[in-house]
Enzyme design. Structure first.
Site, PDB file in Angstrom:
ATOM      1  N   TRP A   1      -3.757   0.188 -11.797  1.00 26.22           N
ATOM      2  CA  TRP A   1      -4.274  -0.867 -10.911  1.00 26.22           C
ATOM      3  C   TRP A   1      -5.755  -1.103 -11.163  1.00 26.22           C
ATOM      4  O   TRP A   1      -6.219  -2.240 -11.151  1.00 26.22           O
ATOM      5  CB  TRP A   1      -4.000  -0.527  -9.444  1.00 26.22           C
ATOM      6  CG  TRP A   1      -2.546  -0.398  -9.157  1.00 26.22           C
ATOM      7  CD1 TRP A   1      -1.868   0.724  -8.774  1.00 26.22           C
ATOM      8  CD2 TRP A   1      -1.548  -1.436  -9.269  1.00 26.22           C
ATOM      9  NE1 TRP A   1      -0.531   0.456  -8.638  1.00 26.22           N
ATOM     10  CE2 TRP A   1      -0.304  -0.850  -8.933  1.00 26.22           C
ATOM     11  CE3 TRP A   1      -1.580  -2.777  -9.620  1.00 26.22           C
ATOM     12  CZ2 TRP A   1       0.893  -1.576  -8.944  1.00 26.22           C
ATOM     13  CZ3 TRP A   1      -0.387  -3.504  -9.631  1.00 26.22           C
ATOM     14  CH2 TRP A   1       0.819  -2.904  -9.299  1.00 26.22           C
TER      15      TRP A   1
ATOM     16  N   ASP B   1     -10.234  -0.998  -3.534  1.00 28.70           N
ATOM     17  CA  ASP B   1      -8.813  -1.325  -3.412  1.00 28.70           C
ATOM     18  C   ASP B   1      -8.171  -0.159  -2.671  1.00 28.70           C
ATOM     19  O   ASP B   1      -8.051   0.939  -3.211  1.00 28.70           O
ATOM     20  CB  ASP B   1      -8.209  -1.503  -4.813  1.00 28.70           C
ATOM     21  CG  ASP B   1      -6.690  -1.705  -4.785  1.00 28.70           C
ATOM     22  OD1 ASP B   1      -6.102  -1.688  -3.687  1.00 28.70           O
ATOM     23  OD2 ASP B   1      -6.105  -1.871  -5.871  1.00 28.70           O
TER      24      ASP B   1
ATOM     25  N   LYS C   1       2.367  -0.967   1.059  1.00 30.14           N
ATOM     26  CA  LYS C   1       2.432   0.458   0.791  1.00 30.14           C
ATOM     27  C   LYS C   1       2.380   1.247   2.111  1.00 30.14           C
ATOM     28  O   LYS C   1       3.182   2.124   2.336  1.00 30.14           O
ATOM     29  CB  LYS C   1       1.269   0.901  -0.114  1.00 30.14           C
ATOM     30  CG  LYS C   1       1.133   0.091  -1.401  1.00 30.14           C
ATOM     31  CD  LYS C   1       2.150   0.494  -2.461  1.00 30.14           C
ATOM     32  CE  LYS C   1       2.260  -0.497  -3.620  1.00 30.14           C
ATOM     33  NZ  LYS C   1       1.011  -0.929  -4.216  1.00 30.14           N
TER      34      LYS C   1
HETATM   35  C1  LIG Z   1       0.660  -1.864  -5.412  1.00 30.33           C
HETATM   36  C2  LIG Z   1      -0.784  -1.875  -5.700  1.00 30.33           C
HETATM   37  C3  LIG Z   1      -1.466  -3.047  -6.072  1.00 30.33           C
HETATM   38  C4  LIG Z   1      -0.747  -4.356  -6.301  1.00 30.33           C
HETATM   39  O1  LIG Z   1      -0.429  -4.956  -5.112  1.00 30.33           O
HETATM   40  P1  LIG Z   1       0.279  -6.378  -5.018  1.00 30.33           P
HETATM   41  O2  LIG Z   1       0.195  -6.659  -3.567  1.00 30.33           O
HETATM   42  O3  LIG Z   1       1.674  -6.191  -5.533  1.00 30.33           O
HETATM   43  O4  LIG Z   1      -0.485  -7.336  -5.844  1.00 30.33           O
HETATM   44  C5  LIG Z   1      -2.820  -2.974  -6.274  1.00 30.33           C
HETATM   45  N1  LIG Z   1      -3.498  -1.824  -6.112  1.00 30.33           N
HETATM   46  C6  LIG Z   1      -2.884  -0.679  -5.752  1.00 30.33           C
HETATM   47  C7  LIG Z   1      -3.687   0.563  -5.579  1.00 30.33           C
HETATM   48  C8  LIG Z   1      -1.514  -0.672  -5.530  1.00 30.33           C
HETATM   49  O5  LIG Z   1      -0.895   0.468  -5.175  1.00 30.33           O
END
Ligand SMILES: *Cc1c(COP(=O)(O)O)cnc(C)c1O
Length: 355
Positions: free
Chosen positions: A99, A166, A190
Protein backbone atom coordinates in the site's frame (compact mmCIF):
# COMPACT_ATOMS: atom_id res chain seq x y z
CA UNK A 1 -21.17 -24.31 12.74
CA UNK A 2 -20.02 -21.09 14.33
CA UNK A 3 -17.70 -19.12 12.05
CA UNK A 4 -14.59 -17.30 13.22
CA UNK A 5 -14.10 -14.45 10.77
CA UNK A 6 -10.41 -13.58 10.26
CA UNK A 7 -10.98 -11.85 6.91
CA UNK A 8 -8.51 -9.08 6.05
CA UNK A 9 -11.03 -6.72 4.48
CA UNK A 10 -13.89 -6.26 4.03
CA UNK A 11 -13.89 -7.79 7.45
CA UNK A 12 -15.83 -8.60 10.59
CA UNK A 13 -18.14 -5.91 12.01
CA UNK A 14 -19.98 -5.76 15.33
CA UNK A 15 -23.17 -7.82 15.11
CA UNK A 16 -25.25 -4.94 16.49
CA UNK A 17 -24.05 -2.61 13.69
CA UNK A 18 -25.14 -5.16 11.10
CA UNK A 19 -28.52 -5.71 12.78
CA UNK A 20 -29.20 -1.98 12.99
CA UNK A 21 -28.19 -1.57 9.35
CA UNK A 22 -30.59 -4.35 8.41
CA UNK A 23 -33.38 -2.56 10.27
CA UNK A 24 -32.61 0.77 8.58
CA UNK A 25 -32.70 -0.95 5.20
CA UNK A 26 -36.19 -2.25 5.91
CA UNK A 27 -37.61 0.86 7.60
CA UNK A 28 -35.46 3.85 8.42
CA UNK A 29 -36.44 5.85 11.53
CA UNK A 30 -40.06 4.69 11.17
CA UNK A 31 -40.39 6.66 7.91
CA UNK A 32 -42.03 3.71 6.18
CA UNK A 33 -39.14 3.77 3.67
CA UNK A 34 -35.71 2.22 3.44
CA UNK A 35 -32.59 4.30 4.08
CA UNK A 36 -31.78 3.27 0.50
CA UNK A 37 -34.80 5.15 -0.82
CA UNK A 38 -34.48 8.60 0.73
CA UNK A 39 -32.60 11.75 -0.21
CA UNK A 40 -29.27 12.33 1.46
CA UNK A 41 -30.50 15.90 1.99
CA UNK A 42 -33.19 14.88 4.45
CA UNK A 43 -32.98 15.72 8.15
CA UNK A 44 -32.93 12.02 8.92
CA UNK A 45 -29.76 11.35 6.95
CA UNK A 46 -28.08 14.60 7.92
CA UNK A 47 -28.46 13.47 11.53
CA UNK A 48 -26.65 10.22 10.66
CA UNK A 49 -23.73 12.06 9.08
CA UNK A 50 -23.55 14.57 11.94
CA UNK A 51 -23.51 11.76 14.48
CA UNK A 52 -20.79 9.88 12.57
CA UNK A 53 -18.61 13.02 12.57
CA UNK A 54 -19.35 13.67 16.26
CA UNK A 55 -18.50 10.08 17.25
CA UNK A 56 -15.24 10.13 15.29
CA UNK A 57 -14.33 13.45 16.90
CA UNK A 58 -15.14 12.17 20.37
CA UNK A 59 -13.48 8.75 20.03
CA UNK A 60 -10.22 10.20 18.66
CA UNK A 61 -10.45 13.36 20.74
CA UNK A 62 -9.90 15.37 17.54
CA UNK A 63 -8.80 18.93 18.34
CA UNK A 64 -10.23 22.14 16.87
CA UNK A 65 -8.93 23.06 13.43
CA UNK A 66 -9.51 19.57 12.01
CA UNK A 67 -12.36 18.39 9.80
CA UNK A 68 -13.72 14.85 9.45
CA UNK A 69 -14.80 13.96 5.90
CA UNK A 70 -16.72 10.98 4.57
CA UNK A 71 -15.76 10.47 0.92
CA UNK A 72 -15.99 7.88 -1.86
CA UNK A 73 -13.15 6.41 -3.89
CA UNK A 74 -11.42 4.28 -1.27
CA UNK A 75 -8.04 4.84 0.34
CA UNK A 76 -6.60 4.34 -3.16
CA UNK A 77 -8.04 7.68 -4.29
CA UNK A 78 -6.32 9.31 -1.31
CA UNK A 79 -2.97 8.02 -2.64
CA UNK A 80 -3.40 10.64 -5.40
CA UNK A 81 -5.52 13.23 -3.61
CA UNK A 82 -2.94 13.72 -0.85
CA UNK A 83 -0.05 14.75 -3.13
CA UNK A 84 -2.42 16.60 -5.44
CA UNK A 85 -3.58 18.82 -2.58
CA UNK A 86 -0.42 18.99 -0.47
CA UNK A 87 2.68 18.54 -2.62
CA UNK A 88 4.18 21.54 -4.30
CA UNK A 89 7.59 20.06 -5.10
CA UNK A 90 8.72 17.28 -2.82
CA UNK A 91 7.38 14.79 -0.30
CA UNK A 92 8.88 12.04 1.84
CA UNK A 93 7.50 8.52 2.15
CA UNK A 94 8.18 5.44 4.25
CA UNK A 95 8.10 2.30 2.09
CA UNK A 96 6.62 -0.41 4.30
CA UNK A 97 4.65 -2.55 1.88
CA UNK A 98 2.34 -2.80 -1.09
CA UNK A 99 0.00 0.00 0.00
CA UNK A 100 2.89 2.35 0.71
CA UNK A 101 4.35 1.54 -2.71
CA UNK A 102 1.04 2.37 -4.35
CA UNK A 103 0.93 5.68 -2.49
CA UNK A 104 4.51 6.44 -3.62
CA UNK A 105 3.66 5.64 -7.25
CA UNK A 106 0.81 8.17 -7.24
CA UNK A 107 2.87 10.85 -5.49
CA UNK A 108 5.53 10.58 -8.19
CA UNK A 109 2.94 11.84 -10.68
CA UNK A 110 2.98 15.21 -8.94
CA UNK A 111 6.55 15.83 -7.80
CA UNK A 112 9.68 14.42 -6.28
CA UNK A 113 9.41 11.59 -3.80
CA UNK A 114 12.12 10.89 -1.23
CA UNK A 115 11.84 7.39 0.23
CA UNK A 116 13.36 7.85 3.68
CA UNK A 117 13.31 4.23 4.68
CA UNK A 118 12.27 0.94 3.13
CA UNK A 119 11.91 -2.59 4.43
CA UNK A 120 11.77 -4.05 0.90
CA UNK A 121 15.13 -5.79 1.59
CA UNK A 122 13.41 -8.20 3.99
CA UNK A 123 10.02 -8.48 2.29
CA UNK A 124 8.56 -5.71 4.49
CA UNK A 125 8.83 -7.67 7.73
CA UNK A 126 9.83 -4.63 9.81
CA UNK A 127 9.25 -0.89 10.21
CA UNK A 128 12.37 1.07 9.13
CA UNK A 129 13.95 3.33 11.74
CA UNK A 130 16.96 5.63 12.05
CA UNK A 131 16.28 7.99 9.15
CA UNK A 132 16.12 11.77 9.30
CA UNK A 133 13.07 13.60 8.05
CA UNK A 134 14.20 16.53 5.87
CA UNK A 135 12.64 19.89 6.69
CA UNK A 136 12.21 20.93 3.05
CA UNK A 137 9.53 18.38 2.12
CA UNK A 138 5.86 19.29 1.96
CA UNK A 139 4.86 16.28 4.06
CA UNK A 140 5.97 12.85 5.31
CA UNK A 141 3.67 9.91 4.51
CA UNK A 142 3.47 6.73 6.57
CA UNK A 143 1.28 3.63 6.48
CA UNK A 144 0.57 2.93 10.14
CA UNK A 145 -0.49 -0.68 9.63
CA UNK A 146 0.71 -2.86 6.80
CA UNK A 147 -2.24 -5.14 6.22
CA UNK A 148 -0.45 -7.62 3.96
CA UNK A 149 2.81 -8.05 5.92
CA UNK A 150 1.49 -7.70 9.47
CA UNK A 151 3.68 -4.83 10.65
CA UNK A 152 2.49 -1.74 12.49
CA UNK A 153 3.71 1.61 13.76
CA UNK A 154 2.45 1.64 17.35
CA UNK A 155 3.25 5.23 18.30
CA UNK A 156 2.52 8.71 16.97
CA UNK A 157 5.71 10.07 15.43
CA UNK A 158 7.11 13.49 16.23
CA UNK A 159 7.57 14.99 12.79
CA UNK A 160 9.06 18.37 11.83
CA UNK A 161 6.88 18.56 8.70
CA UNK A 162 3.23 17.74 8.03
CA UNK A 163 2.67 14.08 8.90
CA UNK A 164 0.21 12.16 6.70
CA UNK A 165 -0.94 8.67 7.64
CA UNK A 166 -2.81 5.89 5.87
CA UNK A 167 -4.61 4.28 8.83
CA UNK A 168 -6.92 2.09 6.75
CA UNK A 169 -6.27 -1.08 8.69
CA UNK A 170 -5.74 0.23 12.22
CA UNK A 171 -8.26 3.08 12.27
CA UNK A 172 -9.71 3.51 15.78
CA UNK A 173 -7.79 0.51 17.12
CA UNK A 174 -5.87 2.55 19.71
CA UNK A 175 -5.79 6.12 21.07
CA UNK A 176 -4.09 8.46 18.56
CA UNK A 177 -2.72 11.92 19.24
CA UNK A 178 -4.38 13.50 16.20
CA UNK A 179 -2.58 16.79 16.81
CA UNK A 180 0.64 15.12 15.59
CA UNK A 181 -0.86 14.52 12.16
CA UNK A 182 -1.77 16.94 9.38
CA UNK A 183 -3.94 14.40 7.60
CA UNK A 184 -5.16 10.89 8.37
CA UNK A 185 -7.12 8.75 5.93
CA UNK A 186 -8.49 5.26 5.68
CA UNK A 187 -10.93 3.08 3.83
CA UNK A 188 -13.65 1.94 6.24
CA UNK A 189 -13.73 -1.71 5.23
CA UNK A 190 -10.92 -3.00 7.44
CA UNK A 191 -11.79 -1.84 10.92
CA UNK A 192 -14.65 0.66 11.06
CA UNK A 193 -17.33 -0.24 8.55
CA UNK A 194 -18.26 -1.70 5.19
CA UNK A 195 -16.61 -0.95 1.83
CA UNK A 196 -17.66 2.22 0.04
CA UNK A 197 -16.67 5.06 2.34
CA UNK A 198 -13.29 6.61 3.09
CA UNK A 199 -12.69 8.77 6.14
CA UNK A 200 -10.32 11.73 6.00
CA UNK A 201 -9.30 13.76 9.05
CA UNK A 202 -7.56 16.91 7.86
CA UNK A 203 -6.13 19.98 9.56
CA UNK A 204 -7.67 22.80 7.60
CA UNK A 205 -4.67 25.14 7.62
CA UNK A 206 -2.56 22.83 5.45
CA UNK A 207 -4.87 23.29 2.46
CA UNK A 208 -4.74 25.88 -0.31
CA UNK A 209 -0.93 26.00 -0.40
CA UNK A 210 -0.30 24.35 -3.78
CA UNK A 211 -0.32 26.32 -7.03
CA UNK A 212 -1.87 23.69 -9.31
CA UNK A 213 -5.50 23.85 -10.32
CA UNK A 214 -7.65 21.34 -8.42
CA UNK A 215 -10.81 19.86 -9.95
CA UNK A 216 -13.73 20.50 -7.59
CA UNK A 217 -14.25 16.88 -6.52
CA UNK A 218 -10.54 16.34 -5.81
CA UNK A 219 -10.15 19.45 -3.64
CA UNK A 220 -10.51 18.70 0.11
CA UNK A 221 -11.82 22.24 0.58
CA UNK A 222 -14.92 21.41 -1.46
CA UNK A 223 -15.83 18.62 0.92
CA UNK A 224 -15.07 20.70 3.99
CA UNK A 225 -17.23 23.54 2.71
CA UNK A 226 -20.11 21.21 1.85
CA UNK A 227 -19.83 18.99 4.93
CA UNK A 228 -19.17 15.84 2.84
CA UNK A 229 -22.37 16.64 0.89
CA UNK A 230 -20.97 18.24 -2.26
CA UNK A 231 -22.29 15.21 -4.11
CA UNK A 232 -24.25 12.19 -2.92
CA UNK A 233 -22.16 10.58 -0.18
CA UNK A 234 -22.10 6.79 0.39
CA UNK A 235 -25.27 6.85 2.48
CA UNK A 236 -25.51 3.26 3.65
CA UNK A 237 -21.79 2.73 4.44
CA UNK A 238 -21.85 5.95 6.48
CA UNK A 239 -24.82 4.62 8.44
CA UNK A 240 -22.96 1.39 9.25
CA UNK A 241 -19.80 3.30 10.23
CA UNK A 242 -21.95 5.38 12.59
CA UNK A 243 -23.37 2.21 14.15
CA UNK A 244 -19.88 0.69 14.46
CA UNK A 245 -18.60 3.83 16.19
CA UNK A 246 -21.61 3.78 18.54
CA UNK A 247 -20.70 0.21 19.46
CA UNK A 248 -17.07 1.23 20.01
CA UNK A 249 -18.08 4.08 22.28
CA UNK A 250 -20.45 1.74 24.15
CA UNK A 251 -17.73 -0.76 25.01
CA UNK A 252 -15.44 1.98 26.32
CA UNK A 253 -13.80 3.68 23.32
CA UNK A 254 -10.30 3.44 21.88
CA UNK A 255 -8.48 2.97 25.20
CA UNK A 256 -10.60 -0.07 25.96
CA UNK A 257 -10.39 -1.47 22.43
CA UNK A 258 -6.60 -1.08 22.56
CA UNK A 259 -6.49 -3.25 25.69
CA UNK A 260 -8.70 -5.83 24.00
CA UNK A 261 -6.60 -5.76 20.81
CA UNK A 262 -3.38 -6.20 22.82
CA UNK A 263 -4.89 -9.17 24.68
CA UNK A 264 -6.06 -10.83 21.45
CA UNK A 265 -2.71 -10.32 19.70
CA UNK A 266 -0.72 -11.54 22.73
CA UNK A 267 -2.81 -14.72 22.88
CA UNK A 268 -2.09 -15.56 19.25
CA UNK A 269 1.55 -14.42 19.08
CA UNK A 270 2.32 -16.39 22.25
CA UNK A 271 0.95 -19.52 20.61
CA UNK A 272 2.85 -18.87 17.36
CA UNK A 273 6.07 -18.51 19.39
CA UNK A 274 5.35 -21.54 21.57
CA UNK A 275 4.06 -23.96 18.94
CA UNK A 276 6.90 -25.83 17.18
CA UNK A 277 4.93 -26.07 13.94
CA UNK A 278 4.53 -22.34 13.30
CA UNK A 279 6.68 -19.24 13.02
CA UNK A 280 5.73 -15.55 12.80
CA UNK A 281 6.91 -13.60 9.75
CA UNK A 282 7.15 -10.02 11.12
CA UNK A 283 10.01 -8.89 13.37
CA UNK A 284 8.84 -8.86 16.97
CA UNK A 285 9.00 -5.13 17.65
CA UNK A 286 7.11 -4.40 14.42
CA UNK A 287 4.33 -6.94 14.91
CA UNK A 288 0.84 -5.73 14.02
CA UNK A 289 -2.03 -6.01 16.48
CA UNK A 290 -4.45 -6.14 13.53
CA UNK A 291 -3.00 -8.60 11.01
CA UNK A 292 -1.06 -11.50 12.47
CA UNK A 293 1.03 -13.27 9.83
CA UNK A 294 2.66 -16.66 10.28
CA UNK A 295 3.89 -19.62 8.25
CA UNK A 296 4.66 -23.26 8.89
CA UNK A 297 8.04 -23.87 10.48
CA UNK A 298 10.46 -25.19 7.84
CA UNK A 299 10.39 -28.85 8.86
CA UNK A 300 6.57 -28.80 8.70
CA UNK A 301 6.36 -26.86 5.42
CA UNK A 302 4.37 -29.57 3.66
CA UNK A 303 1.69 -29.51 6.38
CA UNK A 304 0.39 -26.05 5.42
CA UNK A 305 -2.55 -27.22 3.31
CA UNK A 306 -3.50 -29.80 5.93
CA UNK A 307 -3.56 -27.14 8.66
CA UNK A 308 -5.71 -24.87 6.49
CA UNK A 309 -8.20 -27.71 5.92
CA UNK A 310 -8.18 -28.62 9.61
CA UNK A 311 -8.81 -24.98 10.60
CA UNK A 312 -11.61 -24.64 8.04
CA UNK A 313 -13.23 -27.70 9.52
CA UNK A 314 -13.27 -25.91 12.88
CA UNK A 315 -15.02 -22.84 11.46
CA UNK A 316 -11.98 -20.62 10.77
CA UNK A 317 -12.53 -18.26 7.83
CA UNK A 318 -10.13 -15.99 5.92
CA UNK A 319 -6.86 -17.38 7.28
CA UNK A 320 -5.03 -17.62 3.97
CA UNK A 321 -2.03 -15.30 3.88
CA UNK A 322 -1.67 -12.76 1.08
CA UNK A 323 -0.03 -14.32 -1.98
CA UNK A 324 3.03 -12.05 -1.52
CA UNK A 325 3.70 -13.52 1.95
CA UNK A 326 2.09 -16.97 1.82
CA UNK A 327 1.18 -18.93 4.92
CA UNK A 328 -1.52 -17.57 7.16
CA UNK A 329 -2.88 -14.20 8.19
CA UNK A 330 -5.31 -13.84 11.07
CA UNK A 331 -6.86 -10.40 11.00
CA UNK A 332 -7.88 -9.52 14.54
CA UNK A 333 -9.74 -6.27 13.95
CA UNK A 334 -11.73 -4.44 16.64
CA UNK A 335 -14.93 -6.46 16.17
CA UNK A 336 -13.28 -9.89 16.38
CA UNK A 337 -14.02 -11.42 19.80
CA UNK A 338 -11.16 -12.95 21.78
CA UNK A 339 -13.13 -16.21 21.76
CA UNK A 340 -12.37 -16.49 18.03
CA UNK A 341 -8.65 -16.04 18.70
CA UNK A 342 -8.88 -18.70 21.42
CA UNK A 343 -10.61 -21.04 18.95
CA UNK A 344 -7.73 -20.54 16.51
CA UNK A 345 -5.16 -21.16 19.25
CA UNK A 346 -7.00 -24.38 20.21
CA UNK A 347 -6.86 -25.39 16.57
CA UNK A 348 -3.10 -24.85 16.42
CA UNK A 349 -2.59 -26.85 19.61
CA UNK A 350 -4.73 -29.74 18.43
CA UNK A 351 -2.91 -29.75 15.11
CA UNK A 352 0.42 -29.87 16.90
CA UNK A 353 -0.74 -32.91 18.93
CA UNK A 354 -1.84 -34.70 15.75
CA UNK A 355 1.61 -34.26 14.16
C1 LIG B 1 -6.91 -1.99 1.98
C2 LIG B 1 -5.93 -0.90 2.10
C3 LIG B 1 -5.88 0.18 1.19
C4 LIG B 1 -6.77 0.23 -0.03
O1 LIG B 1 -8.04 0.61 0.30
P1 LIG B 1 -9.20 0.81 -0.78
O2 LIG B 1 -10.27 1.42 0.04
O3 LIG B 1 -9.52 -0.54 -1.32
O4 LIG B 1 -8.69 1.72 -1.84
C5 LIG B 1 -4.97 1.17 1.41
N1 LIG B 1 -4.14 1.15 2.47
C6 LIG B 1 -4.15 0.15 3.36
C7 LIG B 1 -3.22 0.18 4.52
C8 LIG B 1 -5.05 -0.90 3.21
O5 LIG B 1 -5.07 -1.91 4.10
Amino acid sequence: MEKHNFNAGPAILPRIAIENTAKAILDFNGLGMSILEISHRTKDFEAVLDEAVALFTELYNIPAGYKVLFLGGGASTQFAMVPFNLMEKKAAYLETGVWAKKAIKEAKLFGEVQVLGSSADKNFTYIPKGYTIPKDVDYFHITTNNTIYGTEIHTDYDCPVNLVADMSSDFLSRPVDVSKYALIYGGAQKNIGPAGVTVVIVREDILGKVTRILPTMLDYRTHIKEGSMFNTPPVLPIFTVKETLKWLKGIGGVKKIQEMNIAKAALLYNEIDRNKMFVGTAEKDSRSLMNICFVMNEQYAEKGDAFMEFAKGKGMVGLKGHRLVGGFRASTYNALPIESVQALVNCMQEFEKMN
